[in-house]
Design a protein around this motif. Structure first.
Motif, PDB file in Angstrom:
ATOM      1  N   ALA A 119       0.829  -1.211   0.000  1.00  0.00           N
ATOM      2  CA  ALA A 119       0.000   0.000   0.000  1.00  0.00           C
ATOM      3  C   ALA A 119       0.860   1.257   0.000  1.00  0.00           C
ATOM      4  O   ALA A 119       0.564   2.225  -0.705  1.00  0.00           O
ATOM      5  CB  ALA A 119      -0.929  -0.015   1.207  1.00  0.00           C
ATOM      6  N   GLU A 120       1.974   1.221   0.770  1.00  0.00           N
ATOM      7  CA  GLU A 120       2.766   2.449   0.899  1.00  0.00           C
ATOM      8  C   GLU A 120       3.388   2.879  -0.426  1.00  0.00           C
ATOM      9  O   GLU A 120       3.866   4.001  -0.557  1.00  0.00           O
ATOM     10  CB  GLU A 120       3.852   2.272   1.960  1.00  0.00           C
ATOM     11  CG  GLU A 120       4.942   1.268   1.608  1.00  0.00           C
ATOM     12  CD  GLU A 120       4.603  -0.152   2.049  1.00  0.00           C
ATOM     13  OE1 GLU A 120       3.411  -0.438   2.280  1.00  0.00           O
ATOM     14  OE2 GLU A 120       5.532  -0.978   2.165  1.00  0.00           O
ATOM     15  N   ASP A 121       3.376   1.984  -1.417  1.00  0.00           N
ATOM     16  CA  ASP A 121       3.920   2.366  -2.716  1.00  0.00           C
ATOM     17  C   ASP A 121       2.898   3.091  -3.585  1.00  0.00           C
ATOM     18  O   ASP A 121       3.236   3.645  -4.631  1.00  0.00           O
ATOM     19  CB  ASP A 121       4.425   1.120  -3.471  1.00  0.00           C
ATOM     20  CG  ASP A 121       5.667   0.528  -2.817  1.00  0.00           C
ATOM     21  OD1 ASP A 121       6.255   1.224  -1.963  1.00  0.00           O
ATOM     22  OD2 ASP A 121       6.021  -0.620  -3.131  1.00  0.00           O
ATOM     23  N   GLN A 142       3.491   6.684  -4.881  1.00  0.00           N
ATOM     24  CA  GLN A 142       4.490   6.812  -5.953  1.00  0.00           C
ATOM     25  C   GLN A 142       4.028   6.118  -7.237  1.00  0.00           C
ATOM     26  O   GLN A 142       4.275   6.598  -8.335  1.00  0.00           O
ATOM     27  CB  GLN A 142       5.836   6.252  -5.491  1.00  0.00           C
ATOM     28  CG  GLN A 142       6.518   7.159  -4.478  1.00  0.00           C
ATOM     29  CD  GLN A 142       7.948   6.715  -4.203  1.00  0.00           C
ATOM     30  OE1 GLN A 142       8.706   6.431  -5.125  1.00  0.00           O
ATOM     31  NE2 GLN A 142       8.299   6.635  -2.934  1.00  0.00           N
ATOM     32  N   VAL A 185       7.838  12.033  -3.466  1.00  0.00           N
ATOM     33  CA  VAL A 185       8.013  10.799  -2.689  1.00  0.00           C
ATOM     34  C   VAL A 185       7.708  11.002  -1.205  1.00  0.00           C
ATOM     35  O   VAL A 185       7.932  10.113  -0.391  1.00  0.00           O
ATOM     36  CB  VAL A 185       9.458  10.264  -2.826  1.00  0.00           C
ATOM     37  CG1 VAL A 185       9.770   9.927  -4.270  1.00  0.00           C
ATOM     38  CG2 VAL A 185      10.453  11.279  -2.271  1.00  0.00           C
ATOM     39  N   GLY A 215       4.918  11.517   0.633  1.00  0.00           N
ATOM     40  CA  GLY A 215       3.686  11.103   1.299  1.00  0.00           C
ATOM     41  C   GLY A 215       3.788   9.722   1.923  1.00  0.00           C
ATOM     42  O   GLY A 215       4.163   8.766   1.260  1.00  0.00           O
ATOM     43  N   LEU A 216       3.490   9.628   3.223  1.00  0.00           N
ATOM     44  CA  LEU A 216       3.461   8.336   3.911  1.00  0.00           C
ATOM     45  C   LEU A 216       2.226   8.282   4.793  1.00  0.00           C
ATOM     46  O   LEU A 216       1.740   9.335   5.240  1.00  0.00           O
ATOM     47  CB  LEU A 216       4.709   8.176   4.783  1.00  0.00           C
ATOM     48  CG  LEU A 216       5.982   7.724   4.104  1.00  0.00           C
ATOM     49  CD1 LEU A 216       7.147   7.810   5.064  1.00  0.00           C
ATOM     50  CD2 LEU A 216       5.837   6.308   3.572  1.00  0.00           C
ATOM     51  N   PRO A 217       1.700   7.079   5.068  1.00  0.00           N
ATOM     52  CA  PRO A 217       0.567   7.019   5.996  1.00  0.00           C
ATOM     53  C   PRO A 217       0.951   7.667   7.310  1.00  0.00           C
ATOM     54  O   PRO A 217       2.035   7.397   7.831  1.00  0.00           O
ATOM     55  CB  PRO A 217       0.313   5.517   6.149  1.00  0.00           C
ATOM     56  CG  PRO A 217       1.523   4.830   5.607  1.00  0.00           C
ATOM     57  CD  PRO A 217       2.093   5.763   4.590  1.00  0.00           C
ATOM     58  N   ALA A 231       7.562  12.259   4.935  1.00  0.00           N
ATOM     59  CA  ALA A 231       8.856  11.618   5.172  1.00  0.00           C
ATOM     60  C   ALA A 231       9.872  12.571   5.803  1.00  0.00           C
ATOM     61  O   ALA A 231      10.810  12.128   6.449  1.00  0.00           O
ATOM     62  CB  ALA A 231       9.403  11.063   3.857  1.00  0.00           C
ATOM     63  N   LYS A 232       9.680  13.853   5.609  1.00  0.00           N
ATOM     64  CA  LYS A 232      10.755  14.791   5.971  1.00  0.00           C
ATOM     65  C   LYS A 232      10.166  16.073   6.546  1.00  0.00           C
ATOM     66  O   LYS A 232       9.108  16.537   6.096  1.00  0.00           O
ATOM     67  CB  LYS A 232      11.547  15.089   4.693  1.00  0.00           C
ATOM     68  CG  LYS A 232      12.869  15.775   4.879  1.00  0.00           C
ATOM     69  CD  LYS A 232      13.484  16.002   3.493  1.00  0.00           C
ATOM     70  CE  LYS A 232      14.663  16.955   3.533  1.00  0.00           C
ATOM     71  NZ  LYS A 232      15.056  17.348   2.160  1.00  0.00           N
ATOM     72  N   ARG A 271       5.300  12.787  11.691  1.00  0.00           N
ATOM     73  CA  ARG A 271       4.698  11.490  11.337  1.00  0.00           C
ATOM     74  C   ARG A 271       4.263  10.711  12.568  1.00  0.00           C
ATOM     75  O   ARG A 271       4.897  10.774  13.608  1.00  0.00           O
ATOM     76  CB  ARG A 271       5.667  10.639  10.510  1.00  0.00           C
ATOM     77  CG  ARG A 271       4.984   9.494   9.777  1.00  0.00           C
ATOM     78  CD  ARG A 271       5.561   9.288   8.395  1.00  0.00           C
ATOM     79  NE  ARG A 271       6.987   8.941   8.470  1.00  0.00           N
ATOM     80  CZ  ARG A 271       7.416   7.689   8.606  1.00  0.00           C
ATOM     81  NH1 ARG A 271       6.568   6.693   8.685  1.00  0.00           N
ATOM     82  NH2 ARG A 271       8.712   7.455   8.649  1.00  0.00           N
ATOM     83  N   LEU A 273       3.441   6.764  13.619  1.00  0.00           N
ATOM     84  CA  LEU A 273       3.606   5.398  13.112  1.00  0.00           C
ATOM     85  C   LEU A 273       2.295   4.635  13.239  1.00  0.00           C
ATOM     86  O   LEU A 273       1.654   4.671  14.290  1.00  0.00           O
ATOM     87  CB  LEU A 273       4.716   4.678  13.875  1.00  0.00           C
ATOM     88  CG  LEU A 273       6.124   5.238  13.703  1.00  0.00           C
ATOM     89  CD1 LEU A 273       7.132   4.368  14.438  1.00  0.00           C
ATOM     90  CD2 LEU A 273       6.496   5.349  12.234  1.00  0.00           C
ATOM     91  N   GLN A 313       6.754   2.956   6.355  1.00  0.00           N
ATOM     92  CA  GLN A 313       5.818   3.434   7.383  1.00  0.00           C
ATOM     93  C   GLN A 313       6.112   2.824   8.755  1.00  0.00           C
ATOM     94  O   GLN A 313       5.516   3.210   9.743  1.00  0.00           O
ATOM     95  CB  GLN A 313       4.366   3.121   6.986  1.00  0.00           C
ATOM     96  CG  GLN A 313       4.006   1.645   7.003  1.00  0.00           C
ATOM     97  CD  GLN A 313       4.263   1.008   5.666  1.00  0.00           C
ATOM     98  OE1 GLN A 313       5.180   1.370   4.963  1.00  0.00           O
ATOM     99  NE2 GLN A 313       3.433   0.049   5.297  1.00  0.00           N
ATOM    100  N   LEU A 340      10.619   5.751  11.812  1.00  0.00           N
ATOM    101  CA  LEU A 340      10.892   7.168  11.561  1.00  0.00           C
ATOM    102  C   LEU A 340      12.338   7.236  11.100  1.00  0.00           C
ATOM    103  O   LEU A 340      13.268   7.229  11.908  1.00  0.00           O
ATOM    104  CB  LEU A 340      10.691   7.999  12.835  1.00  0.00           C
ATOM    105  CG  LEU A 340       9.249   8.037  13.384  1.00  0.00           C
ATOM    106  CD1 LEU A 340       9.204   8.673  14.761  1.00  0.00           C
ATOM    107  CD2 LEU A 340       8.331   8.784  12.420  1.00  0.00           C
ATOM    108  N   GLU A 362      17.346  11.210   9.143  1.00  0.00           N
ATOM    109  CA  GLU A 362      17.543  11.951   7.890  1.00  0.00           C
ATOM    110  C   GLU A 362      18.986  11.982   7.430  1.00  0.00           C
ATOM    111  O   GLU A 362      19.288  12.494   6.351  1.00  0.00           O
ATOM    112  CB  GLU A 362      16.982  13.374   8.024  1.00  0.00           C
ATOM    113  CG  GLU A 362      15.464  13.391   8.123  1.00  0.00           C
ATOM    114  CD  GLU A 362      14.858  14.789   8.055  1.00  0.00           C
ATOM    115  OE1 GLU A 362      15.555  15.726   7.615  1.00  0.00           O
ATOM    116  OE2 GLU A 362      13.692  14.940   8.454  1.00  0.00           O
ATOM    117  N   GLY A 380      14.873  13.265  -0.086  1.00  0.00           N
ATOM    118  CA  GLY A 380      13.510  13.399   0.417  1.00  0.00           C
ATOM    119  C   GLY A 380      13.247  12.434   1.565  1.00  0.00           C
ATOM    120  O   GLY A 380      12.111  12.258   1.974  1.00  0.00           O
ATOM    121  N   ASN A 381      14.307  11.763   2.013  1.00  0.00           N
ATOM    122  CA  ASN A 381      14.235  10.798   3.128  1.00  0.00           C
ATOM    123  C   ASN A 381      13.400   9.565   2.805  1.00  0.00           C
ATOM    124  O   ASN A 381      12.794   8.960   3.676  1.00  0.00           O
ATOM    125  CB  ASN A 381      13.704  11.468   4.404  1.00  0.00           C
ATOM    126  CG  ASN A 381      14.207  10.742   5.654  1.00  0.00           C
ATOM    127  OD1 ASN A 381      15.282  10.145   5.639  1.00  0.00           O
ATOM    128  ND2 ASN A 381      13.406  10.784   6.704  1.00  0.00           N
TER     129      ASN A 381
END
Lengths: 515, 327, 672, 159
Positions: free
Chosen positions: A71-73, A76, A187, A189-191, A195-196, A391, A393, B221, B224, B227, B254-255
């Motif tokens: 799903a996490e892909d 992208q 790149v 976007g994560l649930p 990412a940064k 984020r 988890l 996911q 964490l 970086e 972009g990590n």
């Protein structure tokens, strides 16, 4: 597959009956549109347009091949549905993942997402106005084809302005890259977040860029006013019935019913402009249905409760419209000052809400451009933006998630189901242009009927027909998640045996050649 | 002396490569100054007849992006091959098949069924499917056939050079254009990007331990990610070691781990097999059970290792009983 | 005259010119594979300038044929389709070298072991041969000139095991001036032979012929003898091995002990209470002891398990007094680790005799008068527990003795193999016991196996001496009398397969002729020295006929019963052979190592470090200045594991480059 | 990256004979195969052996290439765990093999078509039984024909 078989047999059956002698015009494809489109115009014996079809001739089947992928892909992978609006798909997918994993992103993450998203809306709207749709007005609908492109726009508004346009997009896309990894196919976007984190330095850059962007948006609106609204021919063209349909309109709004690109409820208004429905993303299946035609790979969306009545407009038909004009129609205003003013000016000038004139999309798009820039400024100013906590988890077992976003070209829906390992089992994607597909088809048909008489195809008709849907800024690439491709612009008038009875060719220098 | 003619064309792609051309930004003006763009469907009008009328090999260079899935696209590929002195496969899709190439894990009929019948929002009681030939109140309409597998450009016509990336970064494209405008052309078949793996230019290279051992792999996911530290060292599946450099490790910056869009280096025949070999070798356990547990943490090897390159890989497509030739 | 296939497209082809040679190997290959068809097919392959088939490619004329073609047809590559490369690759490489072609321009095709010998269907075998040849032809084109690496050889030799084989090898080498390290795990050398009284068939006294050799081992300046020691680590490669040796503490300072044994006499124990290992428990020894009178080295040992001083620290230590100012006793001695460098290794670790408890129906352990052959050897030995008197545990002389052959040999339930020496030593024991006790001796045998010089004659002699032979496998040994005459006797039940009826023979004493087995730790040892074992567990020789003392690991040789059941003459002969092999290697001064090492193309390496953990020899290191990996060619053993792991294929392996293997694979599958 | 040309499978009407490519370690399985030869242990003639110095040299690319080029099965032979001539190479092989099997499964290649066996230099008979068993299993599966493109491409690619 049995269904396919039936299909083929059916065809054969039909092909046996003697086909009436009719003529067919093909515009293949429509240029300056991301993706592939093809128009077939059928003339009756009298040479009047019997019916015009907009065909979307391809398909990729993302819904199938994302099955089994983690799903996490999705953010992208699905962004490759369209390289012009990858950020929209990336974001819709990411929002769907929040739901799939049942995680609520921390405030900073939401801000970062919305910041990037509005930046994207701004640069994409600018792309369309200057590179794709704009030329019709800036350069002029009847100008030579060779000039009706970005280089033509630059020629018209001056190289300096041209550079300004280019610099504007470059700066915004570079900034997007800093936060999202890449501007083309992000790149980040994560649930549960992004990412940064955003550093204070980057925040500063956004603040500066947003300030300039607002100026640029104002400049562009001014350009539109000078080049278009001050020209009565253009205004009449916009207002002409040829380019109008009375349909429902759909768009995302916040609690105050103001336009919101990133989050909110879906609002639908009637052809009279009255609110007909307001629903949450999770309910989309109760509201939206897709109709299939054998002659196009695109699926035509309609309002489920009202139902599919064929390609008709009006209150009885479930056909609706999305994208800038629809968003303005479906909202009560803009949440930012300058945009709100532009919003009011827009409706005042065009006779109040709702506006049914398709070509008004270009103006509406610029109102949104201004709004996007203002939102950038607002978010960039928010101190929470640089909070390192970006984020959460996931802890829940993934199951199902729906994510909706307002893409530049309209409401975009991603819907996933996964197994407990988070591998995609089922995906449903309803893409901006699909919502418009039925109305676009109608526009094409209507313009063709209006302009082609006695089998005679007057000059400029081709571009006029194209304009009918270029205004929607349709991304057929998205619409069928198809493999875009392009073919020369050529009109062939031929009988059904395929024999060419007439041919009109538009050369690069714009001269028209006929046989 | 006349400016060299350059053409851009797209087959099965998303348009992202076209965006790269636009993203050349100011540089695009230089390109326009240096060359004569004879066609570019997304931005300029053109027609096939003009191309057909041209002398063979009269186009100096054609940048073709997108994979090949319809016979129409194959025809265009052959036409442009004929008319161009140099044909450049531009971007992951034409280079390796790209993300749409993942469709090679499925067969066409299932795709149609999924899209037009099983989609929860589709209302299709009569089981209508888009057909190559169909009739609508007396009119016959045609659609091109959607073939059962995606191919790379060089599986259809001869390719002179490749520009990697999904999409290629403006920088890569600019360098490629410079190379092609230059006097000494690299050998045919060259991928116009550095010929070492991404780690070469990755900012996190130094943070990777010399003896990395992996008990289980992590998914983005799940953690964490720090970086600064090498993502592989943090347990994430990073394609970097098996992926060609040139993008300046954008995704890692972009990590997020590299997902391999630039394809393998010139010595490698199969990117997926190589990263598989590299990653599996790092697994800690020596027992079947332990190894299986570690392997379980890569739930989709094909989708992960061939995200952009299934059609260009050694196996190219899943073996589908019935679909694959068995006559 | 060899048949020639006229030169073909190879001549006009652009690539290197290839010669293909298909060997008949008499009928070994030609009997199954249509060699002519293979050669004719080869001639049609791209690049092949000449293809021939010939009776014996490895023969001088065969090699000459190749060399002649190389000159006349200007061949740049050679493919030989014959036997396994492990047999003749060297031969043909030399042949190429002698006419100035790089030896690695050769590719061998195994159409004998892998084809003609294992397939019945000639057609299929011929097709297979064609496929293999096609693959080789495609592969050989890519071969590159390679140079073997020459590394100097350390002249020192390690010999593991101080039995007769080890001893003989050690002396041979030492006399030739090589320095030998002999490692023996027991406190003394001598092995099994030291326990024997006489040796068959000549009946000369074992001690008389062994002891001198043992003492010269102890005294030879070229031999460093470490008894009571074990090899614990082996690293390096042929010519340059590094060995770790653990020396167990004997609590005696060897340099100071004279072997006078006054400490033994002086020990607080008046007489021994511990079963004597050397006498297989037939006698007792004290906590401080000399394994046996002729032990080498003549140094006593203290057994900490039973020595009071170790238990209570309250011993009067009369031994220390007795030792006096020699001060050879050291209760605090610790285990020592020695580290040595040698160039070659000879393994002579011997055998273990079968444990008869595994065959309970023969009553060993239940009936005191059931003995193993080895125990009887000690009883007979003049230096043994009874001073050579053959008496039962109750002190009586046996009047009748039964010797059961093949105990733990030729037996599906225990060991399938024939232990080779049992028949002969049973005859020896039968003779000695009859001679010393006049008892009736019965041999129960399956087959008498007496091949060897003077062996069959010895058998005849025993027949004349009136020793009884019953042909039949013994069912059981019981003390349950079926008849008064059997009272107090052990009854041996066996079917006399010659007389065809079951016999019950009452005897006073039963001797079990136990077979030979691999040492219990043979697997561990072979892993340490990186060699193989046969399925039975014997060390595996490189070739059963042509390289019987070599192993697949260069520089490691095997001698004696560790390689399989052997008698003394064979063991000694093998030991000599092993010594000679080692010497040949040492005197060549250099070893040539296969150049199959891995190499990195620096500009291609991204420095991802994936390869570094792959190497068990620390041959790969990361160079911080360059941020790239580097391979130390000397340490690289050429396994290629790092090559497979390199995600950018920047590492390749000589002679096994990716492209070479791809070509081979695709050549195998290319449809003819 | 060179675009490898696919060799076409012959449209042979005859009975199906599996084509199996084997990668054998020089120190164990290859020797065992030699031993099977010297001991004349007859077995099926469907296997073609490629010699590697260690099973650790086996690049998964070799296996994919074999299938892509028309092999119906791939057999890998290495030293028993703990017996590697190079200490640990066979463990690397084992790890790669497990992940490779997952990948092959996803690509529609049946389990029995790819097999890893530990066979020591002394186990000639194991070579025979393994080969005979594998040939029969692959025979039962029928031809793989991975090197043949999907139907419609062969029909439609005519430009």
């Amino acid at each position: 597959m049995p269904e396919q078989k039936e299909q083929v047999e059916q065809e054969n059956a039909i092909r046996v009956e003697a086909a009436p002698v009719r003529r067919k015009i093909t515009i293949d494809p429509i240029t300056r549109l991301e993706g592939h489109g093809k128009i077939d115009i059928f003339l009756d014996d009298a040479g009047e347009v019997e019916r015009a079809y907009l065909q979307i001739p391809e398909l990729r089947g993302f819904e199938e091949f994302v099955k089994g992928r983690p799903a996490e892909d999705m953010p992208q992978i699905t962004s490759r549905i369209c390289g012009v609006c990858p950020t929209a798909h990336h974001m819709a997918a990411t929002k769907a993942l929040d739901r799939l994993y049942k995680v609520d992103p921390p405030p900073a993450a939401k801000l970062i997402r919305e910041l990037v998203y509005n930046t994207f809306m701004a640069e994409d709207h600018a792309l369309h106005f200057y590179f794709l749709g704009g030329p019709d007005f800036v350069v002029g609908p009847d100008a030579p084809t060779a000039e009706r492109n970005v280089l033509g726009v630059i020629a018209k508004v001056g190289i300096e302005t041209g550079k300004k346009v280019i610099a504007f997009r470059r700066r915004l896309r570079e900034l997007m890259g800093v936060v999202a990894g890449k501007a083309a196919h992000p790149v980040f976007g994560l649930p549960g977040g992004v990412a940064k984190r955003v550093t204070p330095e980057v925040q500063k850059q956004f603040q500066d860029a947003a300030a300039d962007a607002i100026e640029f948006a104002k400049f562009t609106l001014q350009l539109f006013e000078d080049a278009v609204l001050k020209n009565s021919d253009y205004v009449n063209l916009i207002l002409s019935d040829l380019y109008s349909h009375r349909t429902y309109y759909m768009g995302m709004v916040d609690q105050a019913n103001h336009v919101n690109f990133y989050d909110g409820s879906i609002r639908v208004v009637t052809p009279q402009g009255k609110e007909w429905k307001k629903f949450e993303p999770e309910q989309y299946l109760d509201q939206i249905a897709e109709h299939v035609e054998p002659w196009s790979y695109i699926k035509f969306c309609y309002l489920k409760e009202i139902g599919w009545q064929g390609f008709k407009d009006g209150e009885k038909s479930g056909i609706y419209s999305v994208a800038p004009l629809a968003r303005l129609n479906a909202s009560d205003g803009m949440s930012t000052g300058l945009a709100q003013a532009a919003y009011e000016k827009f409706f005042a000038a065009l006779g109040g809400r709702p506006v049914h004139h398709t070509l008004a999309n270009h103006w509406a798009r610029l109102v949104e451009l201004l709004h996007a820039c203002e939102r950038m400024a607002q978010i960039a100013a928010d101190p929470q933006l640089t909070d390192p906590h970006v984020r959460v988890l996931p802890t829940e077992t993934p199951r199902e998630g729906i994510g909706i976003i307002e893409a530049p070209r309209g409401t975009l829906i991603h819907h996933y189901q996964s197994d407990e390992k988070g591998l995609i089992q089922k995906a449903n994607l309803i893409v901006a242009t699909q919502n418009n597909a039925a109305r676009i088809a109608m526009s094409v048909d209507k313009v063709a009927r209006g302009l082609i008489h006695g089998g005679d195809v007057p000059e400029g008709v081709l571009n006029r027909v194209e304009m009918a849907f270029r205004a929607y800024d349709p991304c057929q690439g998205c619409a069928t998640h198809s493999l875009p491709g392009s073919m020369p612009l050529l009109v062939q008038v031929r009988d059904l045996s395929g024999k060419v009875t007439a041919l009109i060719r538009r050369d690069l220098d714009g001269s028209i050649y006929r046989e | 002396m006349a400016k060299p003619k350059v053409a851009f064309y797209w087959c099965a792609s998303c348009g992202g490569c076209e965006e790269t051309v636009v993203d050349l930004a100011e540089a695009i003006l230089d390109v326009v100054a240096a060359v004569d763009i004879v066609f570019w469907p997304v931005a300029l009008d053109f027609k096939r007849k003009d191309i057909e009328a041209m002398e063979d090999r009269s186009i100096a260079a054609t940048f073709l992006n997108g994979a090949i899935r319809t016979s129409e696209q194959e025809e265009m590929a052959h036409l442009l091959r004929k008319k161009s002195a140099v044909l450049v496969a531009f971007g992951s899709c034409s280079h390796l098949g790209g993300i749409p190439g993942l469709a090679n894990l499925f067969d066409r009929d299932h795709i149609l069924k999924t899209v037009y019948l099983d989609a929860p929002s589709a209302v299709n009681p009569d089981k209508i499917f888009p057909a190559q030939r169909s009739r609508s109140n007396g009119n016959t309409l045609e659609l091109p056939r959607f073939q059962s597998s995606v191919k790379t450009l060089d599986q259809v016509v001869e390719v002179d050079y490749y520009v990697p990336g999904c999409p290629p970064t403006p920088r890569i494209l600019q360098k490629a254009v410079q190379t092609l405008l230059g006097t000494d052309l690299p050998p045919k078949g060259t991928v116009l990007a550095p010929d070492s793996a991404l780690c070469e230019e990755c900012a996190r290279k130094d943070s990777k331990p010399e003896k990395l051992v992996i008990a289980e792999f992590k998914r983005p996911q799940d953690i964490l990610a720090d970086e600064q530290t090498c993502l592989l060292a943090q347990g994430l599946v990073c394609m970097g070691p098996a992926t060609r450099a040139g993008c300046e490790a954008l995704c890692v910056n972009g990590n997020m781990p590299c997902s391999g869009c630039c394809g393998p280096t010139s010595r490698v025949q199969d990117q997926g097999a190589k990263i598989l070999s590299c990653l599996a070798s790092l697994i800690e356990s020596k027992e079947d059970a332990g190894i299986e547990r570690a392997v379980d943490t890569i739930p989709d090897p094909v989708g992960t290792f061939y995200r952009y390159g299934l059609p260009g890989s050694m196996l190219r497509q899943k073996k589908l009983n019935g679909v694959q030739a068995s006559k | 005259m060899p048949e020639t296939v006229s030169p073909t497209n190879g001549s006009n082809g652009s690539g290197p010119r290839i010669g293909v040679y298909v060997c008949h190997c008499g009928t070994n290959i030609a009997g199954t594979v249509d060699v002519k068809a293979v050669a004719e097919y080869a001639a049609t392959l791209p690049g092949v300038a000449v293809a021939r088939d010939y009776k014996y490619m490895c023969s001088d004329p065969g090699q000459a044929l190749i060399q002649q073609d190389i000159r006349e047809h200007a061949l740049a590559r050679v493919v030989v389709a014959s036997c396994s490369p492990l047999l003749h690759e060297k031969t043909f490489r030399k042949a190429l070298e002698r006419v100035g072609l790089n030896p690695f321009m050769l590719q061998m095709v195994n159409i004998r072991e892998h084809d003609s010998w294992v397939h019945l269907d000639g057609k299929a075998a011929t097709e297979k041969a064609k496929d293999l040849v096609r693959a080789a032809v495609r592969r050989v084109v890519l071969h590159k000139s390679l140079q073997k690496r020459r590394v100097p050889i350390n002249p020192n030799v390690l010999i593991v095991g101080g039995g007769i084989a080890g001893i003989h090898a050690a002396l041979t080498l030492a006399d030739a001036g090589k320095h030998v390290y002999m490692v023996e795990r027991e406190p003394t050398i001598g092995g099994h032979m030291a326990k024997f009284d006489k040796t068959f068939p000549t009946l000369d006294c074992a001690a008389c012929i062994l002891t001198p050799k043992m003492t010269s081992v102890g005294s030879n300046p070229n031999i460093t003898l470490w008894t009571y020691s074990e090899v614990t680590g082996v690293s390096g490669y042929v010519g340059n091995y590094r060995i770790q040796i653990k020396r167990k503490p004997r609590y005696i300072i060897e340099e100071l002990c004279l072997g006078c044994q006054e400490c033994v006499t002086a020990c607080v124990y008046k007489d021994g209470k511990t079963p004597d290992e050397f006498n297989l428990g037939l006698s007792k020894r004290k906590p401080v002891y000399l394994p046996f009178p002729q032990a080498v080295p003549q140094k006593v040992v203290i057994d900490p398990e039973v020595c009071i001083e170790f238990k209570s620290h309250k011993c009067k230590k009369t031994c220390v007094e007795a030792c006096g100012d020699r001060k050879a006793i050291d209760f605090n001695q610790k285990e020592q680790i020695e580290e040595i460098d040698v160039g070659t290794i000879i393994l002579a670790t011997g055998f273990k005799s079968f444990d008869p408890l595994r065959n309970p129906y023969y009553g060993y352990g239940r009936f005191p008068n059931v003995y193993t052959s080895l125990e009887v050897e000690r009883l007979i030995n003049a230096a043994g527990p009874t001073g050579g008197e053959i008496v039962l545990r109750d002190g009586k002389k046996p009047t009748s003795v039964g010797i059961i052959h093949c105990v733990g040999s030729r037996d599906a339930n225990t060991n399938r193999w024939c232990s080779k020496v049992c028949c002969m030593y049973s005859l020896k024991l039968a003779h000695l016991m009859k001679e010393r006790t006049g008892a009736e001796v019965f041999n129960f045998y399956i087959d008498m196996r007496t091949p060897g010089k003077g062996y069959e004659e010895f058998y005849d002699r025993l027949l004349d001496e009136g020793v009884h032979f019953v042909r039949g496998r013994v069912a059981e040994v019981t003390d349950w009398p079926a008849h008064p005459s059997e009272k107090g006797k052990l009854v041996i039940r066996a079917e006399d397969t010659l007389a065809a009826f079951v016999r019950r023979i009452p005897v006073d004493m039963v001797v079990l002729a136990v077979g030979l087995e691999p040492q219990p730790d043979a697997q561990a040892v072979r892993r340490m020295f990186n060699i193989s074992c046969s399925s039975e567990g014997w060390f595996l020789e490189r070739h059963p006929k042509l390289a019987p003392v070599s192993t697949f690991t260069e520089g490691v040789y095997i001698a004696g019963a560790c390689q399989g059941p052997r008698d003394i003459p064979d063991s000694v002969a093998q030991a000599g052979a092993a010594a000679a092999e080692a010497m040949a290697l040492i005197d060549s001064q250099f070893v040539e190592l296969e150049p199959y090492t891995a190499f990195i193309t620096e500009e291609e390496c991204s420095g991802c470090k994936s390869c570094i953990p792959m190497c068990p020899y620390q041959a790969i290191s990361f160079v911080p200045e360059k941020k790239k990996a580097a391979i130390n060619e000397v340490l690289c053993k050429g396994c290629g594991t790092c090559v497979a792991a390199c995600p950018s294929s920047s590492i390749q392996q000589n002679f096994f480059e990716d492209e070479e293997i791809f070509e081979e694979v695709e050549g195998l599958l290319a449809y003819a | 990256m060179r675009n490898r040309q696919l060799t076409r499978a012959p449209v042979s009407a005859g009975t199906f004979e599996p084509r199996i490519v084997a990668f054998f370690c020089n120190w164990c399985t290859y020797l065992a195969a030699d031993l099977a030869g010297t001991s004349r242990m007859k077995h099926a003639p469907n296997v073609r052996v490629v010699r590697l110095m260690c099973s650790g040299r086996l690049d998964p690319q070799f296996v994919l290439d074999a299938f892509a080029q028309g092999a119906d099965g791939v057999l890998i032979g290495g030293c028993h765990p703990g017996d590697c001539h190079y200490q640990e190479g066979n463990y690397k092989t084992l790890r790669r093999y497990h992940l490779l099997k997952r990948l092959l499964k996803q690509m529609g290649i049946e389990d029995d078509r790819c097999r890893l066996e530990w066979i020591s230099a002394a186990e000639g008979d194991r070579v025979r039984s393994t080969i005979n068993d594998m040939v029969e299993r692959v025979r039962a599966l029928g031809p793989l024909h991975f090197n043949v493109e999907r139907e419609d491409h062969r029909e439609e690619v005519t430009v």
